[in-house]
Design an enzyme around this catalytic site. Structure first.
Site, mmCIF file in Angstrom:
data_model
loop_
_atom_site.group_PDB
_atom_site.id
_atom_site.type_symbol
_atom_site.label_atom_id
_atom_site.label_comp_id
_atom_site.label_asym_id
_atom_site.label_seq_id
_atom_site.Cartn_x
_atom_site.Cartn_y
_atom_site.Cartn_z
ATOM 1 N N LYS A 43 -8.890 2.648 -13.187
ATOM 2 C CA LYS A 43 -8.697 1.257 -13.590
ATOM 3 C C LYS A 43 -9.477 0.324 -12.670
ATOM 4 O O LYS A 43 -9.959 0.731 -11.604
ATOM 5 C CB LYS A 43 -7.209 0.906 -13.525
ATOM 6 C CG LYS A 43 -6.613 0.990 -12.124
ATOM 7 C CD LYS A 43 -5.144 0.639 -12.136
ATOM 8 C CE LYS A 43 -4.576 0.715 -10.701
ATOM 9 N NZ LYS A 43 -3.163 0.293 -10.661
ATOM 10 N N ARG A 141 9.302 -3.218 -12.520
ATOM 11 C CA ARG A 141 8.095 -3.906 -12.966
ATOM 12 C C ARG A 141 8.031 -3.668 -14.466
ATOM 13 O O ARG A 141 8.987 -3.979 -15.169
ATOM 14 C CB ARG A 141 6.884 -3.363 -12.192
ATOM 15 C CG ARG A 141 5.672 -4.266 -12.200
ATOM 16 C CD ARG A 141 4.556 -3.735 -11.313
ATOM 17 N NE ARG A 141 4.076 -2.424 -11.754
ATOM 18 C CZ ARG A 141 3.063 -1.779 -11.195
ATOM 19 N NH1 ARG A 141 2.433 -2.307 -10.170
ATOM 20 N NH2 ARG A 141 2.679 -0.601 -11.653
ATOM 21 N N HIS A 173 6.363 4.779 -12.561
ATOM 22 C CA HIS A 173 5.655 4.436 -11.339
ATOM 23 C C HIS A 173 6.626 4.432 -10.158
ATOM 24 O O HIS A 173 7.739 3.918 -10.259
ATOM 25 C CB HIS A 173 5.013 3.044 -11.452
ATOM 26 C CG HIS A 173 3.651 3.047 -12.044
ATOM 27 N ND1 HIS A 173 3.433 3.116 -13.391
ATOM 28 C CD2 HIS A 173 2.413 2.970 -11.464
ATOM 29 C CE1 HIS A 173 2.120 3.084 -13.626
ATOM 30 N NE2 HIS A 173 1.483 2.999 -12.465
ATOM 31 N N ARG A 229 -1.014 11.633 -11.122
ATOM 32 C CA ARG A 229 -1.829 10.484 -11.511
ATOM 33 C C ARG A 229 -2.384 9.779 -10.256
ATOM 34 O O ARG A 229 -2.031 8.647 -9.955
ATOM 35 C CB ARG A 229 -0.920 9.542 -12.318
ATOM 36 C CG ARG A 229 -1.588 8.626 -13.294
ATOM 37 C CD ARG A 229 -0.551 7.837 -14.082
ATOM 38 N NE ARG A 229 0.346 7.091 -13.226
ATOM 39 C CZ ARG A 229 1.684 7.227 -13.240
ATOM 40 N NH1 ARG A 229 2.272 8.083 -14.047
ATOM 41 N NH2 ARG A 229 2.419 6.494 -12.429
ATOM 42 N N TYR A 271 -19.869 -22.432 11.249
ATOM 43 C CA TYR A 271 -19.096 -23.632 10.953
ATOM 44 C C TYR A 271 -17.932 -23.812 11.916
ATOM 45 O O TYR A 271 -17.191 -22.860 12.200
ATOM 46 C CB TYR A 271 -18.545 -23.559 9.531
ATOM 47 C CG TYR A 271 -19.597 -23.683 8.452
ATOM 48 C CD1 TYR A 271 -20.453 -24.776 8.401
ATOM 49 C CD2 TYR A 271 -19.729 -22.709 7.481
ATOM 50 C CE1 TYR A 271 -21.405 -24.895 7.409
ATOM 51 C CE2 TYR A 271 -20.683 -22.807 6.469
ATOM 52 C CZ TYR A 271 -21.517 -23.908 6.441
ATOM 53 O OH TYR A 271 -22.465 -24.016 5.453
ATOM 54 N N CYS A 318 -19.224 -17.014 6.538
ATOM 55 C CA CYS A 318 -19.589 -18.045 5.564
ATOM 56 C C CYS A 318 -19.654 -17.440 4.165
ATOM 57 O O CYS A 318 -19.414 -16.251 3.962
ATOM 58 C CB CYS A 318 -20.935 -18.652 5.944
ATOM 59 S SG CYS A 318 -21.020 -19.251 7.635
ATOM 60 N N ASP A 320 -22.198 -16.774 2.304
ATOM 61 C CA ASP A 320 -23.314 -15.877 2.047
ATOM 62 C C ASP A 320 -23.743 -15.055 3.251
ATOM 63 O O ASP A 320 -24.628 -14.205 3.115
ATOM 64 C CB ASP A 320 -24.544 -16.684 1.599
ATOM 65 C CG ASP A 320 -24.187 -17.761 0.611
ATOM 66 O OD1 ASP A 320 -23.723 -17.406 -0.478
ATOM 67 O OD2 ASP A 320 -24.362 -18.956 0.933
#
Length: 395
Positions: A43, A141, A173, A229, A271, A318, A320
Site C-alpha cells: 500500500k 478502528r 489488525h 500480512r 534561516y 530549508c 530545498d
C-alpha cells in the site's frame, strides 16, 4: 542542444530502492511464516518504494499475494500485468466497486454498509465478489464489531448461497504486535479464531485467514492462521526494537553536494541563524529539503555520510537545501558533485531511517513514506549484495 531539445538535468536528490533487498526480505518473511501463505503489503506506493517493482520483487521472493488499501492501488498493479491475488481493504460505502470485481481484486468487508456496496456491485456486474470480512478484534478502528458479526455472518451465508460472494477468509489488525508480550495480542488472536470457527460451523470454508503484520510474522509463528500480512519488514525495517532479524533496508535517500565554502568564526548559518560557526570552518550545501522529505524538525539533529564519513547538519533545514559542517580543515574530502547519503541501510556506519525516526519521535514507516517531491526513485538490482547483476532504472 540536440535534435530532441535541451537536456534537462536530473533531480539532485534521489531515493535508490534495492530490489534485491526486497526479494531477500520477502524470503526471510516467507521462512518466518512456517508454511503459511504470505501477503506482501504494498500500500501507499509500497511505503514510498514503488508499488509495481516492489510487488514483482516480493513475489520473486516467495510472497503469494499482495495487499493494498485502495482499489486504485490494486488496479495500478493489474494494469502493470500483475495477476497475483490482490486484496484491497479501504474504500467508501458509496464507492462503485465494480471495477475491482471486474479486475479480480478481492475486497475486505469492514462493516455491514460495505457488504451492501459489494453485493450491489455483484448483482449489477454479474461478477461474484471474493470478500474477506474484516473483524474488529480490539484495534477499534475499521472492522465488523463482535456484536455485528452474527448478523453479518447470516448475510454472508445467504449471499454465498446466492452465488454473489466467495468468502476467502477473515482478517483483522493487531493493536500491540510491536510489543510481543502484550496480553491484548492473545485476546485478539482468540477472537479471530472464534469468528472463523463460527463461520465454518455455518458452512463457510474460510480457507485463508490472517491477522499477523510484520511484527507478528516474526515473533508469533504459531498463531494458527493460514496467511501472514507483513508490511514494514518487507522494506527491511525492523518492526520490533531489539529483534534479531536478517532484514536489509531497501531505500537509500541521498542528494548532491552543490557547493563547498569557507565561513568565518561567528557566522550564522541558514534561516534565523540558529547556529553560529564556533571557529573558521568549511560547510557544504546539500540539495534536499523539507519539500523532498527532509523534515525541518531534524534541523541541527541529522548527520549525512559523504565519501564514507559522517558530517552534522547545522542551521535550519530549508525547503530545498540544508547545510552540513565539514570542519575547519576538510582538505579535499568533499567536493561539489559528491553524494550525501541522508539515510540508507547503515551497514557502513551511515545514517538510517530508524535514526531519523528516533530524532523525530515517530516511526520509520513515516520517514520512508515521507520521501517525496523531487526525490526521483531509482530501482536497482544487484547492488553490493550481488554486484555481478547490477541493473538500474528510474521512475
Amino acid at each position: 542542444m540536440d535534435e530532441m531539445g535541451p537536456i534537462v538535468p536530473q533531480s539532485p536528490c534521489r531515493a535508490e530502492i534495492d530490489l534485491d533487498a526486497i526479494e531477500h526480505n520477502s524470503r526471510v518473511l516467507t521462512r518466518a511464516a512456517r508454511g503459511a501463505r504470505v501477503m506482501a503489503v504494498v500500500k501507499a506506493d509500497a511505503y514510498g518504494h514503488g508499488a509495481v517493482p516492489v510487488s514483482l520483487a516480493a513475489l520473486r521472493g516467495g510472497a503469494d499475494a499482495l495487499g493494498v488499501t485502495t482499489i486504485a492501488e490494486a488496479l495500478q498493479l493489474r494494469a502493470a500485468g500483475i495477476d497475483s491475488e490482490i486484496l484491497a481493504w479501504l474504500y467508501g460505502v458509496g464507492d462503485d466497486v465494480g471495477a475491482a470485481l471486474s479486475a479480480d481484486v478481492d475486497l475486505a468487508v469492514p462493516s455491514p454498509g460495505h457488504l451492501d456496496t459489494v453485493l450491489e456491485a455483484a448483482r449489477r456486474t454479474g461478477r461474484r465478489a471474493r470478500v474477506t470480512p474484516k473483524i474488529d478484534t480490539g484495534l477499534a478502528r475499521s472492522g465488523v464489531t463482535l456484536e455485528e458479526w452474527p448478523a453479518l455472518l447470516d448475510r454472508l451465508i445467504s449471499a454465498s448461497e446466492e452465488g454473489l460472494v466467495e468468502v476467502t477468509g477473515l482478517m483483522a489488525h493487531f493493536a500491540h504486535a510491536d510489543d510481543p508480550g502484550n496480553p491484548v495480542i492473545d485476546q485478539q488472536v482468540a477472537r479471530l479464531h472464534a469468528c472463523v470457527a463460527q463461520a465454518r460451523e455455518r458452512g463457510l470454508e474460510c480457507p485463508v485467514n490472517h491477522h499477523a503484520n510484520s511484527a507478528a510474522t516474526l515473533t508469533r509463528p504459531d498463531d494458527g492462521f493460514e496467511m501472514v500480512r507483513p508490511g514494514i519488514a518487507l522494506y527491511g525495517l525492523n518492526p520490533v526494537d531489539g529483534l534479531e532479524a536478517d532484514l536489509i533496508p531497501a531505500m537509500t535517500f541521498s542528494a548532491e553536494v552543490l557547493m563547498v565554502k569557507r565561513i568565518a568564526a561567528g557566522q550564522g548559518v541558514s534561516y534565523g541563524h540558529t547556529w553560529y560557526a564556533p571557529h573558521d570552518t568549511t560547510v557544504a550545501l546539500v540539495a534536499a529539503g523539507y519539500a523532498d522529505g527532509v523534515w525541518r524538525l531534524l534541523s541541527g539533529g541529522l548527520d549525512v555520510q559523504i565519501n564514507g564519513r559522517r558530517y552534522p547538519n547545522v542551521g535550519r533545514v530549508c525547503m530545498d537545501q540544508f547545510v552540513v559542517d565539514l570542519g575547519p580543515d576538510p582538505g579535499e574530502a568533499v567536493r561539489a558533485g559528491d553524494t550525501a547519503v541522508l539515510f540508507g541501510d547503515g551497514s557502513d556506519g551511515g545514517p538510517t531511517a530508524a535514526e531519523w525516526a528516533r530524532s523525530l519521535g515517530t516511526i520509520h514507516y513515516e520517514v520512508v513514506t515521507a520521501v517525496r517531491g523531487r526525490a526521483v526513485r531509482h530501482h536497482v538490482l544487484g547492488t553490493r549484495h550481488a554486484p555481478d547483476r547490477r541493473k538500474e532504472g528510474s521512475t
